[in-house]
Design a protein around this motif. Sequence first.
Motif, PDB file in Angstrom:
ATOM      1  N   ILE A 121     -67.083  -1.204 -11.474  1.00 18.44           N
ATOM      2  CA  ILE A 121     -67.021  -2.497 -10.783  1.00 18.44           C
ATOM      3  C   ILE A 121     -66.671  -2.266  -9.311  1.00 18.44           C
ATOM      4  O   ILE A 121     -67.253  -2.889  -8.418  1.00 18.44           O
ATOM      5  CB  ILE A 121     -65.994  -3.433 -11.455  1.00 18.44           C
ATOM      6  N   ALA A 122     -65.733  -1.369  -9.066  1.00 18.34           N
ATOM      7  CA  ALA A 122     -65.340  -1.067  -7.686  1.00 18.34           C
ATOM      8  C   ALA A 122     -66.529  -0.558  -6.884  1.00 18.34           C
ATOM      9  O   ALA A 122     -66.750  -1.001  -5.750  1.00 18.34           O
ATOM     10  CB  ALA A 122     -64.214  -0.029  -7.685  1.00 18.34           C
ATOM     11  N   ALA A 123     -67.314   0.324  -7.481  1.00 17.41           N
ATOM     12  CA  ALA A 123     -68.496   0.834  -6.783  1.00 17.41           C
ATOM     13  C   ALA A 123     -69.501  -0.289  -6.536  1.00 17.41           C
ATOM     14  O   ALA A 123     -70.126  -0.364  -5.480  1.00 17.41           O
ATOM     15  CB  ALA A 123     -69.144   1.952  -7.602  1.00 17.41           C
ATOM     16  N   GLN A 124     -69.632  -1.175  -7.501  1.00 13.17           N
ATOM     17  CA  GLN A 124     -70.573  -2.292  -7.401  1.00 13.17           C
ATOM     18  C   GLN A 124     -70.186  -3.250  -6.279  1.00 13.17           C
ATOM     19  O   GLN A 124     -71.040  -3.749  -5.557  1.00 13.17           O
ATOM     20  CB  GLN A 124     -70.584  -3.036  -8.743  1.00 13.17           C
ATOM     21  N   LEU A 125     -68.884  -3.516  -6.154  1.00 16.87           N
ATOM     22  CA  LEU A 125     -68.412  -4.510  -5.199  1.00 16.87           C
ATOM     23  C   LEU A 125     -67.919  -3.906  -3.884  1.00 16.87           C
ATOM     24  O   LEU A 125     -67.497  -4.644  -2.988  1.00 16.87           O
ATOM     25  CB  LEU A 125     -67.292  -5.347  -5.836  1.00 16.87           C
ATOM     26  N   GLY A 126     -67.928  -2.583  -3.787  1.00 22.99           N
ATOM     27  CA  GLY A 126     -67.458  -1.939  -2.566  1.00 22.99           C
ATOM     28  C   GLY A 126     -65.948  -2.041  -2.401  1.00 22.99           C
ATOM     29  O   GLY A 126     -65.450  -2.183  -1.286  1.00 22.99           O
ATOM     30  N   LEU A 127     -65.229  -1.952  -3.515  1.00 21.62           N
ATOM     31  CA  LEU A 127     -63.769  -2.043  -3.490  1.00 21.62           C
ATOM     32  C   LEU A 127     -63.166  -0.750  -4.020  1.00 21.62           C
ATOM     33  O   LEU A 127     -63.870   0.096  -4.566  1.00 21.62           O
ATOM     34  CB  LEU A 127     -63.302  -3.208  -4.369  1.00 21.62           C
ATOM     35  N   ARG A 128     -61.849  -0.621  -3.906  1.00 23.21           N
ATOM     36  CA  ARG A 128     -61.157   0.518  -4.492  1.00 23.21           C
ATOM     37  C   ARG A 128     -60.864   0.193  -5.948  1.00 23.21           C
ATOM     38  O   ARG A 128     -60.660  -0.964  -6.316  1.00 23.21           O
ATOM     39  CB  ARG A 128     -59.894   0.804  -3.712  1.00 23.21           C
ATOM     40  N   THR A 129     -60.841   1.228  -6.783  1.00 25.11           N
ATOM     41  CA  THR A 129     -60.637   1.050  -8.222  1.00 25.11           C
ATOM     42  C   THR A 129     -59.332   0.321  -8.523  1.00 25.11           C
ATOM     43  O   THR A 129     -59.310  -0.602  -9.341  1.00 25.11           O
ATOM     44  CB  THR A 129     -60.668   2.409  -8.947  1.00 25.11           C
ATOM     45  N   ASN A 130     -58.250   0.713  -7.862  1.00 20.72           N
ATOM     46  CA  ASN A 130     -56.973   0.047  -8.153  1.00 20.72           C
ATOM     47  C   ASN A 130     -56.996  -1.421  -7.727  1.00 20.72           C
ATOM     48  O   ASN A 130     -56.358  -2.259  -8.348  1.00 20.72           O
ATOM     49  CB  ASN A 130     -55.786   0.804  -7.562  1.00 20.72           C
ATOM     50  N   ALA A 131     -57.754  -1.756  -6.684  1.00 21.97           N
ATOM     51  CA  ALA A 131     -57.876  -3.157  -6.266  1.00 21.97           C
ATOM     52  C   ALA A 131     -58.592  -3.965  -7.350  1.00 21.97           C
ATOM     53  O   ALA A 131     -58.226  -5.109  -7.633  1.00 21.97           O
ATOM     54  CB  ALA A 131     -58.618  -3.263  -4.944  1.00 21.97           C
ATOM     55  N   VAL A 132     -59.604  -3.365  -7.960  1.00 20.04           N
ATOM     56  CA  VAL A 132     -60.328  -4.038  -9.044  1.00 20.04           C
ATOM     57  C   VAL A 132     -59.418  -4.208 -10.252  1.00 20.04           C
ATOM     58  O   VAL A 132     -59.396  -5.279 -10.878  1.00 20.04           O
ATOM     59  CB  VAL A 132     -61.611  -3.265  -9.420  1.00 20.04           C
ATOM     60  N   GLU A 133     -58.661  -3.179 -10.591  1.00 21.15           N
ATOM     61  CA  GLU A 133     -57.751  -3.271 -11.738  1.00 21.15           C
ATOM     62  C   GLU A 133     -56.732  -4.388 -11.536  1.00 21.15           C
ATOM     63  O   GLU A 133     -56.455  -5.171 -12.454  1.00 21.15           O
ATOM     64  CB  GLU A 133     -57.056  -1.931 -11.968  1.00 21.15           C
ATOM     65  N   VAL A 134     -56.175  -4.478 -10.340  1.00 22.72           N
ATOM     66  CA  VAL A 134     -55.205  -5.532 -10.043  1.00 22.72           C
ATOM     67  C   VAL A 134     -55.883  -6.900 -10.091  1.00 22.72           C
ATOM     68  O   VAL A 134     -55.362  -7.848 -10.684  1.00 22.72           O
ATOM     69  CB  VAL A 134     -54.533  -5.292  -8.666  1.00 22.72           C
ATOM     70  N   ALA A 135     -57.058  -7.004  -9.476  1.00 23.89           N
ATOM     71  CA  ALA A 135     -57.774  -8.284  -9.463  1.00 23.89           C
ATOM     72  C   ALA A 135     -58.151  -8.718 -10.877  1.00 23.89           C
ATOM     73  O   ALA A 135     -58.043  -9.905 -11.217  1.00 23.89           O
ATOM     74  CB  ALA A 135     -59.022  -8.181  -8.583  1.00 23.89           C
ATOM     75  N   LEU A 136     -58.579  -7.775 -11.719  1.00 25.42           N
ATOM     76  CA  LEU A 136     -58.899  -8.105 -13.110  1.00 25.42           C
ATOM     77  C   LEU A 136     -57.655  -8.566 -13.863  1.00 25.42           C
ATOM     78  O   LEU A 136     -57.701  -9.548 -14.617  1.00 25.42           O
ATOM     79  CB  LEU A 136     -59.500  -6.893 -13.829  1.00 25.42           C
ATOM     80  N   HIS A 137     -56.547  -7.861 -13.658  1.00 27.40           N
ATOM     81  CA  HIS A 137     -55.294  -8.235 -14.307  1.00 27.40           C
ATOM     82  C   HIS A 137     -54.895  -9.665 -13.920  1.00 27.40           C
ATOM     83  O   HIS A 137     -54.527 -10.480 -14.771  1.00 27.40           O
ATOM     84  CB  HIS A 137     -54.197  -7.243 -13.924  1.00 27.40           C
ATOM     85  N   ARG A 138     -55.012  -9.980 -12.645  1.00 29.13           N
ATOM     86  CA  ARG A 138     -54.656 -11.324 -12.176  1.00 29.13           C
ATOM     87  C   ARG A 138     -55.650 -12.371 -12.681  1.00 29.13           C
ATOM     88  O   ARG A 138     -55.250 -13.472 -13.052  1.00 29.13           O
ATOM     89  CB  ARG A 138     -54.585 -11.344 -10.653  1.00 29.13           C
ATOM     90  N   ALA A 139     -56.941 -12.017 -12.706  1.00 30.34           N
ATOM     91  CA  ALA A 139     -57.953 -12.959 -13.209  1.00 30.34           C
ATOM     92  C   ALA A 139     -57.702 -13.273 -14.683  1.00 30.34           C
ATOM     93  O   ALA A 139     -57.800 -14.429 -15.104  1.00 30.34           O
ATOM     94  CB  ALA A 139     -59.357 -12.387 -13.020  1.00 30.34           C
ATOM     95  N   LEU A 140     -57.359 -12.250 -15.455  1.00 26.74           N
ATOM     96  CA  LEU A 140     -57.068 -12.481 -16.877  1.00 26.74           C
ATOM     97  C   LEU A 140     -55.798 -13.306 -17.049  1.00 26.74           C
ATOM     98  O   LEU A 140     -55.703 -14.131 -17.961  1.00 26.74           O
ATOM     99  CB  LEU A 140     -56.975 -11.152 -17.623  1.00 26.74           C
ATOM    100  N   GLY A 141     -54.831 -13.109 -16.165  1.00 28.74           N
ATOM    101  CA  GLY A 141     -53.617 -13.935 -16.203  1.00 28.74           C
ATOM    102  C   GLY A 141     -53.945 -15.392 -15.916  1.00 28.74           C
ATOM    103  O   GLY A 141     -53.445 -16.308 -16.590  1.00 28.74           O
ATOM    104  N   ARG A 142     -54.802 -15.629 -14.924  1.00 22.21           N
ATOM    105  CA  ARG A 142     -55.209 -17.006 -14.618  1.00 22.21           C
ATOM    106  C   ARG A 142     -56.023 -17.599 -15.765  1.00 22.21           C
ATOM    107  O   ARG A 142     -55.898 -18.787 -16.071  1.00 22.21           O
ATOM    108  CB  ARG A 142     -55.989 -17.049 -13.307  1.00 22.21           C
TER     109      ARG A 142
END
Length: 173
Positions: free
Chosen positions: A129-150
């Motif tokens: 996902i990080a490669a797809q969106l041009g983000l860092r892997t840990n940023a994606v992991e954090v964003a996914l964690h927060r999205a699942l929390g929401r």
Amino acid sequence: MLVRDPLRDPAPLVRRVYAYVAYRIGDGPDAEDVTSDVFERALRYRDSYDPRKSEPIAWLIGIARRCIVDAVKPGAEPMAEPPAEAAPVDVESEAVRRLTLRKAVAALDGRDQELIALRYGADLTARQIAAQLGLRTNAVEVALHRALGRLRDALEQPRLEAVPVRLQRSVRV
């Protein structure tokens, strides 16, 4: 240099691309059409695939994202319904669960919906996902964690609880 054919084993790729597309725009003929468009474009541009940049599924999901944008009518929002599963034993409770989940995902912002679709619809890893969106892997992991929390919070809100619907049959004698 011999480049590996990204479409040499298409069956699992078709399933994953379709699952992602169905997550974004809903299950059915429209998702089938978009999936077909993805593979038509992939065949046309298969020589541009670079295995050093991404795995075949990530390359195809990138194509799928563009095809979804092309397919969604202006002003319409992509759906966020999970792909269909095997027929459940309790059809009514399964339908209520799916509708509730659909409402909860639709209540999220577009970025959260996209992250959830990439992770659970396309079954991509955080690195992909990080490669797809041009983000860092840990940023994606954090964003996914927060999205699942929401998403969890949205599912717990009383306004999203499904109201049981009673189906009445008309019996004609």
